[in-house]
Each structure stands twice: as C-alpha cells, then as structure tokens.
Design an enzyme around this catalytic site. Structure first.
Site, short mmCIF file in Angstrom:
data_model
loop_
_atom_site.label_atom_id
_atom_site.label_comp_id
_atom_site.label_asym_id
_atom_site.label_seq_id
_atom_site.Cartn_x
_atom_site.Cartn_y
_atom_site.Cartn_z
N LYS A 13 3.39 7.11 -21.09
CA LYS A 13 2.02 7.28 -21.57
C LYS A 13 1.98 7.81 -23.00
CE LYS A 13 -0.08 7.45 -17.04
NZ LYS A 13 -0.86 8.19 -16.04
N ARG A 63 6.24 9.37 -10.33
CA ARG A 63 5.95 7.95 -10.54
C ARG A 63 6.55 7.52 -11.88
NH1 ARG A 63 1.74 4.75 -12.84
NH2 ARG A 63 1.17 2.95 -11.57
#
Length: 299
Positions: free
Chosen positions: A232, A275
């Site tokens: 991200k 994740r």
C-alpha cells in the site's frame, strides 16, 4: 517484558472445520480483477488463478483471499454479474483442486456474490465495507460464516476526504465497536467476527503511523485481528521519508520488504492473520517470529 507475547487464544469455525488463531496465519492475495493496483489482470483465468493458489499454498499460505472488485481509491463499481463471473468459478476450481484443507476468503461487499461463493465452497467473508451494504449483515447471519469487518469511512471514491480524526486509534476502535454491535444485533455471532483496522482506507500518513504504532490497543475489543498493509501507498511514503527514493518511486512490488516488517510488527501487537501479496517473504518472517516466540516461552 518480552517482545514475544503469545497471540490471543482465538478460534473461528466455518462449516465443519476450525482455524486456530493463537498461531499466525498468512492470507495470500488472489485478485481476479483487471484493475487491482498491484497485480490487476495477472490471474483472471481460472487455470492461472488455481496455479497461483497452488504456489501460495506451497509457500505457506493457509488462507487464500479471492477478490473480484478493486477497492483502490476511485475504483469503478463492478456489476454483480461481473463480480460473480470473476469469483465463483475460481472458488469452485480451487475447492475441487485442493479439497477442504485450504481456507477460502472472499473479498467482497456484495451479499449475492458472497452467497454464490459460499455455495461454491468459500469459508470466510472479508468485507472492506463491514457488512454495510443492504442485506449484507443479514446474509452473513444466514450463512453463519466468519466475517472480517474492516474500518473504513465512506466509499473508495470518497474515503480520502473523510480522513479526519481527533485520535485515530480511539476513533477507529470506537467505530469498530459500533459496527460490531450493529451486526451482532442483526444476527451475526460475535465468535464469527474478525476485525481489520483498515490500513489504506480513509487514513493519511500520520494516521497510519499512529495506528501501526498502537495497534495493540485494539485488543481491548476482544476479537481476532487481520492485518493488511501489503504494497500500500503508506509503505512508499515511509520509504520516501526515510530517503529510500529508489524503492519508494518504483512498482508496488518493491514495497514487499517494508510490508514484511510491518507484518511482524503487527504480530507483536496481537494480529493473528497477515494478508500479503508476497507469501514467501512473509512466511520467512513468520517462521522467525514463531521460533523466537517458542524459544522465549521456554526460558
């Protein structure tokens, strides 16, 4: 105080199996979308998706998170029929190929998609909108399926405008508690709920730093936690501010080492599920964490 605190003793069940969350689990990301920010279009075909699932299982993933809708900022909406066409055949093929051993999570906010995926063999509902769409919480209660409730404000098209907090860790905690209470009132069982603090959603750089450094405070909710920060933009911002410009300004795949470090830091603060796009790298970090934790407990 030891750095290696045991993970909270949580378990979740789905169908006739149980996942022990007192040990770390790696959730491998399988995007079957044409427009995901990191790997859009790479695994759209069923055969390609199954092969990549096999790779992630071999590398150490115990959960595969299958998504048919991109939730990156300003992503386009996806029709129900399109999302089903992307997700359901992949779930069926993976379940047929690997039996009941692997846990399959569906990254969707659409209750119709989740119902079809559940019938095809899915085990977990991973919802970035925390079951806020019409009928979603009722569907989760009907399916009696574990659900991951993520903190987000607004939609991917509006969330960046809503990143305003008095105290991000307190506000995120309060808003997650409110959402948990709401879905329980609709019929979702508390023992089926996993929380996700929502890195990358309605939060700026300072919010992410504060949240990651105080993640352990979310343990007050008494629920297992999934942590997802893989590739991200926050990681690129960290690298840029640290002077690692060569990595910060390249492809999202170049952020994996920073994401691995963040994942270990999350484990240290009680996250049970990490994740990730890079299962191999995360598995090595988890293996080290497991060994040092085991050593520490016997001293």
């Amino acid at each position: 105080m030891s750095l290696f605190q045991a993970l909270p003793d949580y378990k979740i069940s789905s169908r006739d199996k149980t996942l022990d969350l007192s040990i770390p689990h790696i959730m491998g990301i399988l995007n079957v979308t044409p427009d995901s920010f990191s790997d859009g279009g790479q695994f759209n075909g069923v055969d390609t998706a199954v092969a990549y699932c096999q790779k992630m299982i071999n590398e150490g993933a115990t959960i595969i998170d299958i998504g048919g809708e991109s939730t990156r900022p300003n992503a386009d909406a996806v029709a129900t029929s399109d999302e089903m066409h992307r997700v359901v055949p992949v779930v069926q093929a993976i379940r047929q190929s690997f039996g009941n051993d692997v846990w399959l999570s569906i990254d969707t906010s659409n209750p119709a998609v989740m119902e079809a995926a559940f019938e095809a063999g899915a085990d977990i509902w991973n919802d970035v909108r925390a079951l806020k769409r019409v009928g979603a919480a009722t569907m989760a209660a009907k399916l009696h399926i574990p659900v991951m409730l993520m903190h987000m404000r607004g939609e991917p098209t509006t969330m960046n405008d809503l990143a305003q907090y008095d105290n991000v860790i307190e506000d995120v905690s309060t808003e997650l508690v409110d959402r948990v209470d709401e879905v329980i009132s609709i019929g979702v069982k508390r023992e089926k709920i996993i929380i996700d603090p929502g890195f990358g959603f309605a939060k700026n750089y300072e919010h992410h730093c504060a949240l990651l450094s105080q993640l352990q405070r979310l343990q007050i909710l008494g629920l297992p936690m999934m942590f997802g920060i893989s590739r991200k933009r926050f990681l690129a911002e960290v690298l840029s501010k640290s002077g690692v410009e060569a990595v910060a300004n390249t492809q999202a795949t170049e952020r994996d080492a920073a994401g691995m470090a963040a994942g270990v830091f999350a484990l240290q603060q009680g996250a049970s599920i990490i994740r990730t796009h890079n299962v191999t790298m995360m598995q090595q970090a988890v293996a080290l964490w497991n060994q040092l934790s085991e050593y520490d407990r016997h001293q």
